[in-house]
Scaffold this active site. Sequence first.
Site, PDB file in Angstrom:
ATOM      1  N   ASP A 163       0.915  -1.140   0.000  1.00 23.75           N
ATOM      2  CA  ASP A 163       0.000   0.000   0.000  1.00 23.75           C
ATOM      3  C   ASP A 163       0.955   1.190   0.000  1.00 23.75           C
ATOM      4  O   ASP A 163       1.573   1.492   1.027  1.00 23.75           O
ATOM      5  CB  ASP A 163      -0.879   0.025   1.248  1.00 23.75           C
ATOM      6  CG  ASP A 163      -1.871   1.175   1.200  1.00 23.75           C
ATOM      7  OD1 ASP A 163      -1.475   2.286   0.791  1.00 23.75           O
ATOM      8  OD2 ASP A 163      -3.034   0.979   1.559  1.00 23.75           O
ATOM      9  N   HIS A 164       1.115   1.842  -1.132  1.00 20.62           N
ATOM     10  CA  HIS A 164       2.249   2.771  -1.225  1.00 20.62           C
ATOM     11  C   HIS A 164       2.107   3.977  -0.295  1.00 20.62           C
ATOM     12  O   HIS A 164       3.082   4.668  -0.031  1.00 20.62           O
ATOM     13  CB  HIS A 164       2.513   3.195  -2.677  1.00 20.62           C
ATOM     14  CG  HIS A 164       1.478   4.096  -3.252  1.00 20.62           C
ATOM     15  ND1 HIS A 164       0.354   3.631  -3.861  1.00 20.62           N
ATOM     16  CD2 HIS A 164       1.399   5.446  -3.299  1.00 20.62           C
ATOM     17  CE1 HIS A 164      -0.372   4.662  -4.261  1.00 20.62           C
ATOM     18  NE2 HIS A 164       0.238   5.775  -3.929  1.00 20.62           N
ATOM     19  N   HIS A 176      -5.841   2.815   1.235  1.00 19.57           N
ATOM     20  CA  HIS A 176      -5.045   3.958   1.694  1.00 19.57           C
ATOM     21  C   HIS A 176      -5.665   4.667   2.906  1.00 19.57           C
ATOM     22  O   HIS A 176      -4.983   4.933   3.889  1.00 19.57           O
ATOM     23  CB  HIS A 176      -4.856   4.968   0.560  1.00 19.57           C
ATOM     24  CG  HIS A 176      -4.353   4.357  -0.709  1.00 19.57           C
ATOM     25  ND1 HIS A 176      -3.380   3.387  -0.729  1.00 19.57           N
ATOM     26  CD2 HIS A 176      -4.688   4.562  -2.005  1.00 19.57           C
ATOM     27  CE1 HIS A 176      -3.136   3.025  -1.982  1.00 19.57           C
ATOM     28  NE2 HIS A 176      -3.917   3.723  -2.773  1.00 19.57           N
TER      29      HIS A 176
END
Length: 487
Positions: free
Chosen positions: A187-188, A250
């Site tokens: 999950d950047h 996110h």
Amino acid sequence: MMLSKEFKMDTEKSAIFIIFGGSGDLAHRKLYPSLFRLYKTGLLKDHFAVIGTARRPWSDDYFRGTVITSLEESFDDDKKIMEEFAKHFFYQSHDVNDSEHYIALKNLAAKLDDQFEAGHNRVYYMAIAPRFFGTVAEHLNSEGLKTKDGYNRLVIEKPFGRDLDSACELNGNISKAFPEDDIYRIDHYLGKEMIQDIPNIRANNPKFEAALNNKYVSNIQVTLAESLGVEDRGGYYETAGVLRDMVQNHIMQIIGSIASDDPEAKDAGVIHKNKCDLFASLKNLTPEEVDKNFVRGQYDTDELGDEKAYRQEDKVAEDSQIETFTAGKVEFNSKRWSGVPFYVRSGKRMPNKASRIDIVFNEKVSELGIKPNTVLTLLIERTNDHSILINGIDYKESGQDFIKFPEEPEFTKACEAYESLIIDILSGNRVHFTLWDELRSTWKYIDSIRERWDSQKADFPNYISGTMGPDSAEMLLERDGNSWIWD
Ligand code: NAD
């Protein structure tokens, strides 16, 4: 900040990267530039190689050329260093369903391991369409690609499923092939510096930490806004919508960073357990509560009629029911957070790009020496020093001293999210990746909203491009006597 320090102290890493989807957008825009930065700092030096795989029949030279082109878009370094870097890149034409191709890949990886002395370490990176994740993982196992005496780490991109059932199925497939400890689900947002700094900020500011609970917090707001529309990703977006694309992953992970217990914990197991506990305490929504607590929107053209409405975008259905905006009230049943609304909001074609957390304290917080009704804002996309605001101004100028940055930055240039996550993968640090138990809870929650929405036709489009979304998003907070801080 902390990250840059660890990064500086670290020593050279050795690994063979196998990138599935080596000709794709993610690989070229994010992965190769990140690997190059690590090369320039010496974290990757002599003992690594990258095998790019995709269906096209490219040569190594052609592949290296595409890598260099992608670097030239982001860096103005001497071409010589890019060429030296690109010598570590090799290409293997590959069809994910063909067992023979995995044998060829295994042999190439073994050969490169000898040549570069990569320590039998493998990073298998799935930069490929999600429908192939399970197939690739199974073949890596069945065709014996995993090495015996090095590590074998599987990196999975988002989306991890499109609902709880498909996520369970995917997880079943990959966990037959890889133990949970070797799975790195990206999950950047968890690679972004501000998100990684939140535990440090909490641990180093006792007054702030003492105020982070339902006694002193009126509400918390998380906004991830984009000014662009779906651009050329209409086909993908039609299968997702903002709820799946931004909230399930996110926004939930951002809430996990700010709201889970024990920010001082250093152990990945403890940190993950605290996050899992938080998500397990998500207050379930009945269909009527979905109607009351979540609003959805889809963008129309702008005031002048210049911009495309969502339904006019390429590969989007004329009567699409996909939402490009959502705002909602998330609540937890935990002792710490019960009664505190977490207002979340994400949308396309909003007035500006913004990624922020606004923590709104109540009057009682003066007991802790914090001015009543203070709003603390953490800006997630840090562009300059003004990344923490108190009542809208830089915290250093706010006249309140309950918050300090744990350390002043040592480096002017912050790590990019993907760079930081690759460092973690190479170091075996899973703190900034998502665990299956977290995903299970967040999918369950998101499914309850999705199911209700899918059962009712929305009156779309319902907001003008370049605005803050439908009016119902404002009313959601007004009803509780609150208002959006970013407005
Ligand atoms: P892309 O379409 O640009 O690239 C897909 C790659 O898969 C290409 O290299 C293609 O050749 C390869 N491929 C397709 N079918 C194949 C097959 N049958 N066998 C072998 N290879 C095959 O996609 P992308 O945008 O790079 O996205 C890759 C993954 O990363 C997706 O899961 C996506 O959801 C995720 N992701 C992408 C971004 C981004 O910014 N692009 C951001 C977040 C997550």
